[in-house]
Design an enzyme around this catalytic site. Structure first.
Site, PDB file in Angstrom:
ATOM      1  N   ASP A 141     -25.473  53.324 -36.667  1.00  0.00           N
ATOM      2  CA  ASP A 141     -26.436  52.082 -36.412  1.00  0.00           C
ATOM      3  C   ASP A 141     -26.293  51.053 -37.469  1.00  0.00           C
ATOM      4  O   ASP A 141     -25.689  51.389 -38.610  1.00  0.00           O
ATOM      5  CB  ASP A 141     -27.696  52.621 -36.152  1.00  0.00           C
ATOM      6  CG  ASP A 141     -28.498  53.134 -37.327  1.00  0.00           C
ATOM      7  OD1 ASP A 141     -27.775  53.066 -38.232  1.00  0.00           O
ATOM      8  OD2 ASP A 141     -29.457  53.934 -37.028  1.00  0.00           O
ATOM      9  N   GLY A 143     -28.362  49.660 -39.498  1.00  0.00           N
ATOM     10  CA  GLY A 143     -29.258  49.712 -40.568  1.00  0.00           C
ATOM     11  C   GLY A 143     -30.449  49.085 -40.453  1.00  0.00           C
ATOM     12  O   GLY A 143     -31.630  49.039 -41.268  1.00  0.00           O
ATOM     13  N   GLY A 144     -30.546  48.093 -39.607  1.00  0.00           N
ATOM     14  CA  GLY A 144     -31.621  47.017 -39.242  1.00  0.00           C
ATOM     15  C   GLY A 144     -32.918  48.030 -38.880  1.00  0.00           C
ATOM     16  O   GLY A 144     -33.848  47.586 -39.595  1.00  0.00           O
ATOM     17  N   GLY A 304     -19.460  46.632 -25.949  1.00  0.00           N
ATOM     18  CA  GLY A 304     -20.502  47.325 -25.416  1.00  0.00           C
ATOM     19  C   GLY A 304     -21.889  47.099 -25.986  1.00  0.00           C
ATOM     20  O   GLY A 304     -21.845  45.988 -26.597  1.00  0.00           O
ATOM     21  N   ASP A 356     -29.106  58.125 -28.344  1.00  0.00           N
ATOM     22  CA  ASP A 356     -29.187  59.124 -29.411  1.00  0.00           C
ATOM     23  C   ASP A 356     -30.700  59.414 -29.932  1.00  0.00           C
ATOM     24  O   ASP A 356     -31.394  58.693 -29.256  1.00  0.00           O
ATOM     25  CB  ASP A 356     -28.610  58.539 -30.623  1.00  0.00           C
ATOM     26  CG  ASP A 356     -29.576  57.443 -31.191  1.00  0.00           C
ATOM     27  OD1 ASP A 356     -30.133  57.283 -32.196  1.00  0.00           O
ATOM     28  OD2 ASP A 356     -29.390  56.176 -30.523  1.00  0.00           O
ATOM     29  N   CYS A 394     -30.905  79.644 -21.307  1.00  0.00           N
ATOM     30  CA  CYS A 394     -30.059  78.870 -22.531  1.00  0.00           C
ATOM     31  C   CYS A 394     -28.939  79.451 -22.808  1.00  0.00           C
ATOM     32  O   CYS A 394     -29.070  80.688 -23.271  1.00  0.00           O
ATOM     33  CB  CYS A 394     -31.088  78.367 -23.640  1.00  0.00           C
ATOM     34  SG  CYS A 394     -30.144  77.470 -24.898  1.00  0.00           S
ATOM     35  N   CYS A 396     -27.205  78.582 -25.691  1.00  0.00           N
ATOM     36  CA  CYS A 396     -26.670  78.160 -26.846  1.00  0.00           C
ATOM     37  C   CYS A 396     -26.546  79.444 -27.731  1.00  0.00           C
ATOM     38  O   CYS A 396     -26.719  80.332 -27.516  1.00  0.00           O
ATOM     39  CB  CYS A 396     -27.718  77.393 -27.568  1.00  0.00           C
ATOM     40  SG  CYS A 396     -29.126  78.198 -28.525  1.00  0.00           S
TER      41      CYS A 396
HETATM   42 ZN   LIG Z   1     -30.852  78.096 -26.820  1.00  0.00          ZN
END
Ligand SMILES: [Zn+2]
Length: 462
Positions: A141, A143-144, A304, A356, A394, A396
């Site tokens: 990004d 920085g602003g 973009g 993000d 999940c 993960c």
């Molecule tokens: Zn998980």
């Protein structure tokens, strides 16, 4: 294109990291800034916008779309959630783990990396990805946001009693409602922003040109134009002034980006995305999108767009919709700073492509985890003997190897591994959700997925 949960990024990181296949072009001597129209496949050609691209592969409803964003460091299947590694690290998690959990790209912050370790050092290391051992696409990004939010400190410095709208209008149009006893750390003028380092109080200055120089030094695939961030507390008059400043800064960003691209021929092309501001005002948002969407500086235009600034949750879809009405259809759009389940559906339906947010990792370090049936806090006593995953549904690494009882214990014992395991889980949760939304755009099941997911997450009553 695959839409599996671990497509692009996993494949690129199982082998030792290599930069051999990153396109490198031969240096050129002093040359005028080339117009970006011609493709640069030929050896020795300078980096050019023709090296990157965005292809829409599926559509759903009025505005939602799936696509592929091409960068010199790989493709990003969109919609995509881009995890945040503010200081060139997703806190507590290895880059390899971020790839394994399906992260396709990472976003770092220009302000933080400028202050520490410095963009010159990151440049010397070969750019952000090489420095942090992340071979995939990266974003920075401008920085602003940090310059102004850490400087003006929305809740910390600005008076919380200073509400927006007409009431906020002051004689000068300057909304300096600084809370008593606090020093305002950022000052905006037409040329740029002067601010104090949050690290040691040193005075620094960002201008559009400096932001571009920093971001070119950092070397991310996607950069954002330097913009003035306003808050909902600013008056309408101030929003107008700030928006005009952002428009003029966008022109300067494009010019400096063109100059740096021509000069830095040893680096692959870095995309520059313009940032649409305008707060909650329809006319300002639409005007900003039209201005930046059509902006052209000697043949250079934005690759973009980012949608930034103050957004109230209830107006998110409406505001993104105004902006996407006006932006060029063929260019990708990034919505800055969202990751809530309902917000993602709303934003994607309104035509946003990437997102993000720091929240998944930030709340994870405070023991909050996302589950299919909502957000919970793992320090609660009911997890003391839950010898089952945090979320049975999940996939993960944390949920397939550890129990909620174990992670509960780690938090109670203040062990660092708690942050690692919960961040992996939360990042995977959001990445996987957006992956599933992408698949639903391709097979037409978006509305059913939205109803099922938000119903389970927020409760059937919602
Ligand atoms: Zn998980």
């Amino acid at each position: 294109m695959t839409c599996g949960k671990r497509s692009t990024a996993t494949a690129t990181t199982s082998a030792p990291l290599s930069w051999d296949d990153v396109p490198v072009t031969a240096p050129r001597a002093d040359q005028p800034v080339p117009a970006p129209a011609a493709a640069s496949d030929a050896p020795g050609a300078p980096p050019s916008p023709a090296d990157v691209g965005f292809e829409i592969t599926a559509r759903h409803g009025e505005k939602a779309r799936a696509g592929v964003l091409s960068t010199p460091h790989g493709e990003i299947a969109t919609p995509a959630f881009v995890p945040v590694g503010t200081k060139a690290t997703v806190k507590a998690v290895l880059p390899e783990s971020m790839a394994e959990l399906g992260g396709q790209a990472l976003l770092a912050n220009a302000y933080h990396l400028y202050l520490q370790p410095g963009h010159d050092l990151v440049d010397e290391a070969g750019g952000l990805g090489a420095f942090m051992n992340w071979p995939g696409p990266t974003y920075t990004d401008s920085g602003g946001f940090q310059v102004m939010s850490l400087g003006a400190g929305f809740q910390k410095v600005l008076s919380s009693e200073f509400s927006g709208g007409e009431r906020a209008r002051t004689a000068t149009g300057e909304d300096d409602a600084v809370r008593e006893g606090k020093e305002r750390l950022a000052h905006v003028d037409d040329d740029g922003v002067t601010f104090r380092s949050f690290i040691n109080g040193d005075v620094h200055r960002f201008t559009p040109e400096i932001s571009m120089q920093i971001q070119h030094g950092l070397g991310a695939d996607v950069m954002f134009a330097f913009d003035e961030l306003t808050t909902l507390m600013n008056s309408r008059r101030y929003q107008e002034q700030a928006l005009e400043r952002t428009r003029l800064w966008a022109l300067r960003c494009l010019a400096e980006h063109a100059r740096l691209t021509a000069e830095r021929t040893h680096r692959p092309y870095q995309q520059l995305w313009g940032v649409i501001q305008g707060a909650q005002y329809e006319d300002l948002r639409r005007q900003a999108a039209r201005d930046l969407g059509a902006m052209d500086v000697e043949g250079w235009s934005f690759d973009g767009f980012g949608i930034g600034g103050a957004l109230e949750k209830e107006n998110l879809g409406t505001i993104v919709g105004w902006v996407t009405d006006e932006l060029p259809e063929a260019r990708p759009r990034h919505l800055l700073g969202i990751s809530e389940v309902d917000d993602l559906f709303v934003a994607i339906a309104a035509g946003a492509d990437t997102f993000d947010c720091v929240s998944p990792s930030r709340v994870a370090r405070n023991s909050a985890v996302y589950t299919r049936t909502g957000r919970v806090n793992l320090t609660g006593s009911r997890y003391r003997r839950q010898f089952a995953p945090i979320d049975e549904t999940c996939d993960c690494y944390t949920c397939t190897h550890y129990t909620a009882a174990y992670v509960h214990h780690l938090f109670r014992a203040k062990e660092m591994l708690s942050s690692t395991l919960c961040t992996i889980h939360n990042e995977r949760f959001v990445v996987r959700l957006v992956d599933r939304i992408r698949a639903s755009l391709q097979d037409g099941s978006f509305d059913a997925l939205r109803e099922e997911t938000t119903g389970a997450y927020y409760g059937e009553a919602r």
